[in-house]
Design a protein around this motif. Structure first.
Motif, PDB file in Angstrom:
ATOM      1  N   ARG A 128      11.783  51.767   4.755  1.00 44.32           N
ATOM      2  CA  ARG A 128      10.722  51.785   5.770  1.00 44.32           C
ATOM      3  C   ARG A 128      11.272  51.424   7.140  1.00 44.32           C
ATOM      4  N   MET A 129      12.188  50.467   7.190  1.00 42.55           N
ATOM      5  CA  MET A 129      12.825  50.126   8.463  1.00 42.55           C
ATOM      6  C   MET A 129      13.601  51.307   9.019  1.00 42.55           C
ATOM      7  N   MET A 130      14.344  51.967   8.159  1.00 42.53           N
ATOM      8  CA  MET A 130      15.150  53.098   8.594  1.00 42.53           C
ATOM      9  C   MET A 130      14.267  54.257   9.058  1.00 42.53           C
ATOM     10  N   LEU A 131      13.164  54.466   8.367  1.00 45.93           N
ATOM     11  CA  LEU A 131      12.238  55.522   8.763  1.00 45.93           C
ATOM     12  C   LEU A 131      11.614  55.215  10.114  1.00 45.93           C
ATOM     13  N   SER A 132      11.192  53.965  10.291  1.00 45.73           N
ATOM     14  CA  SER A 132      10.587  53.557  11.553  1.00 45.73           C
ATOM     15  C   SER A 132      11.562  53.680  12.717  1.00 45.73           C
ATOM     16  N   ALA A 133      12.839  53.446  12.435  1.00 43.59           N
ATOM     17  CA  ALA A 133      13.880  53.524  13.469  1.00 43.59           C
ATOM     18  C   ALA A 133      14.439  54.937  13.626  1.00 43.59           C
ATOM     19  N   HIS A 134      13.859  55.891  12.896  1.00 41.59           N
ATOM     20  CA  HIS A 134      14.275  57.308  12.964  1.00 41.59           C
ATOM     21  C   HIS A 134      15.706  57.529  12.499  1.00 41.59           C
ATOM     22  N   LEU A 135      16.177  56.641  11.617  1.00 44.77           N
ATOM     23  CA  LEU A 135      17.488  56.862  11.010  1.00 44.77           C
ATOM     24  C   LEU A 135      17.393  57.882   9.883  1.00 44.77           C
ATOM     25  N   ILE A 136      16.212  57.993   9.284  1.00 39.37           N
ATOM     26  CA  ILE A 136      15.972  58.966   8.225  1.00 39.37           C
ATOM     27  C   ILE A 136      14.652  59.674   8.504  1.00 39.37           C
ATOM     28  N   ASP A 137      14.464  60.826   7.858  1.00 43.07           N
ATOM     29  CA  ASP A 137      13.255  61.615   8.064  1.00 43.07           C
ATOM     30  C   ASP A 137      12.206  61.382   6.985  1.00 43.07           C
ATOM     31  N   GLU A 138      12.636  60.869   5.842  1.00 43.19           N
ATOM     32  CA  GLU A 138      11.700  60.652   4.749  1.00 43.19           C
ATOM     33  C   GLU A 138      12.254  59.598   3.798  1.00 43.19           C
ATOM     34  N   ILE A 139      11.350  58.997   3.032  1.00 42.70           N
ATOM     35  CA  ILE A 139      11.736  58.081   1.971  1.00 42.70           C
ATOM     36  C   ILE A 139      11.763  58.890   0.682  1.00 42.70           C
ATOM     37  N   PRO A 140      12.921  59.010   0.066  1.00 45.80           N
ATOM     38  CA  PRO A 140      13.010  59.876  -1.117  1.00 45.80           C
ATOM     39  C   PRO A 140      12.304  59.274  -2.321  1.00 45.80           C
ATOM     40  N   LYS A 141      11.820  60.138  -3.191  1.00 48.53           N
ATOM     41  CA  LYS A 141      11.184  59.682  -4.429  1.00 48.53           C
ATOM     42  C   LYS A 141      12.226  59.360  -5.491  1.00 48.53           C
ATOM     43  N   GLY A 142      13.420  59.876  -5.342  1.00 44.92           N
ATOM     44  CA  GLY A 142      14.508  59.596  -6.270  1.00 44.92           C
ATOM     45  C   GLY A 142      15.840  59.799  -5.563  1.00 44.92           C
ATOM     46  N   TRP A 143      16.908  59.373  -6.229  1.00 46.54           N
ATOM     47  CA  TRP A 143      18.217  59.425  -5.593  1.00 46.54           C
ATOM     48  C   TRP A 143      19.159  60.381  -6.301  1.00 46.54           C
ATOM     49  N   THR A 144      19.875  61.161  -5.508  1.00 49.40           N
ATOM     50  CA  THR A 144      21.091  61.823  -5.965  1.00 49.40           C
ATOM     51  C   THR A 144      22.257  61.070  -5.336  1.00 49.40           C
ATOM     52  N   LYS A 145      23.440  61.278  -5.875  1.00 48.74           N
ATOM     53  CA  LYS A 145      24.623  60.649  -5.284  1.00 48.74           C
ATOM     54  C   LYS A 145      24.764  61.042  -3.815  1.00 48.74           C
TER      55      LYS A 145
END
Length: 207
Positions: free
Chosen positions: A152-169
């Motif tokens: 959420r911090m990264m999203l708010s800071a525009h470091l990412i575009d979305e919070i993923p529902k799951g992870w790939t490597k």
């Protein structure tokens, strides 16, 4: 990035004593822990997935060596007693993971990123976040714990575009790398930066 740097700077002085104390405890655990203690920490990380760090700490304190020695039903009951959301599934994971006792120090001697991938591929209930959590908690600073609060911090800071529902490597490594410049700004490893980010959200340092 600048938004997160500003947030960390706001709490840096008040958080530093707590962060440093916790960081030293991680380094000490990695150096001194026996196989059963390392397995307890690994089990803690299995338990915190979709639960909470405070819940995992409570479970770890109350169950202790039971992670290694309890029968499946005993462990299920112990996890129910501490209020885990998924006591049966997590107990099953932990019992199934006991094969790794006796091999954990060997895993920790691998290069950290190789150790993480090994844990993800071979240990039940351990994904990219949980493997990173375990490795950070035994003093391996090269990894980030990308939990929902950090996302959420990264999203708010525009470091990412979305919070993923799951992870790939690929995605985990990509998102983790986006925190690298912030860690470099503060001249600290990613694993320690996580404690400052956690403090900025929760006003406490857990593990």
């Amino acid at each position: 990035m600048n938004d997160i740097v500003t947030e960390v700077e706001k709490i840096f002085d008040e958080a530093t004593p707590l962060v440093e104390e916790k960081w030293q405890s991680f380094l000490s655990l990695g150096r001194k822990a026996n196989e059963e203690e390392l397995f307890s920490e690994l089990s803690f990380c299995v338990l915190t997935a979709n639960w909470s760090a405070l819940g995992g700490i409570k479970a770890q304190n109350e169950i202790g060596k039971g992670f290694v020695h309890f029968s499946l039903s005993e462990l299920e009951n112990a996890l129910k007693k501490v209020g885990h959301r998924f006591p049966n599934a997590r107990a099953n994971y932990i019992v199934s993971n006991r094969w790794i006792i006796g091999n954990l120090k060997e895993v920790l001697n691998m290069p950290t990123l190789e150790a993480r991938e090994y844990l993800v591929k071979n240990v039940k209930g351990i994904g990219w976040k949980e493997a990173s959590h375990f490795l950070r908690n035994v003093g391996k600073g090269e990894v980030a714990i990308l939990d929902k609060h950090i996302m959420r911090m990264m999203l708010s800071a525009h470091l990412i575009d979305e919070i993923p529902k799951g992870w790939t490597k690929k995605r985990y490594l990509d998102y983790e790398s986006r925190l690298g410049p912030i860690a470099k700004h503060f001249d600290m490893p990613l694993g320690k930066l996580d404690l400052y980010l956690w403090y900025s959200v929760k006003k406490r340092v857990d593990k």
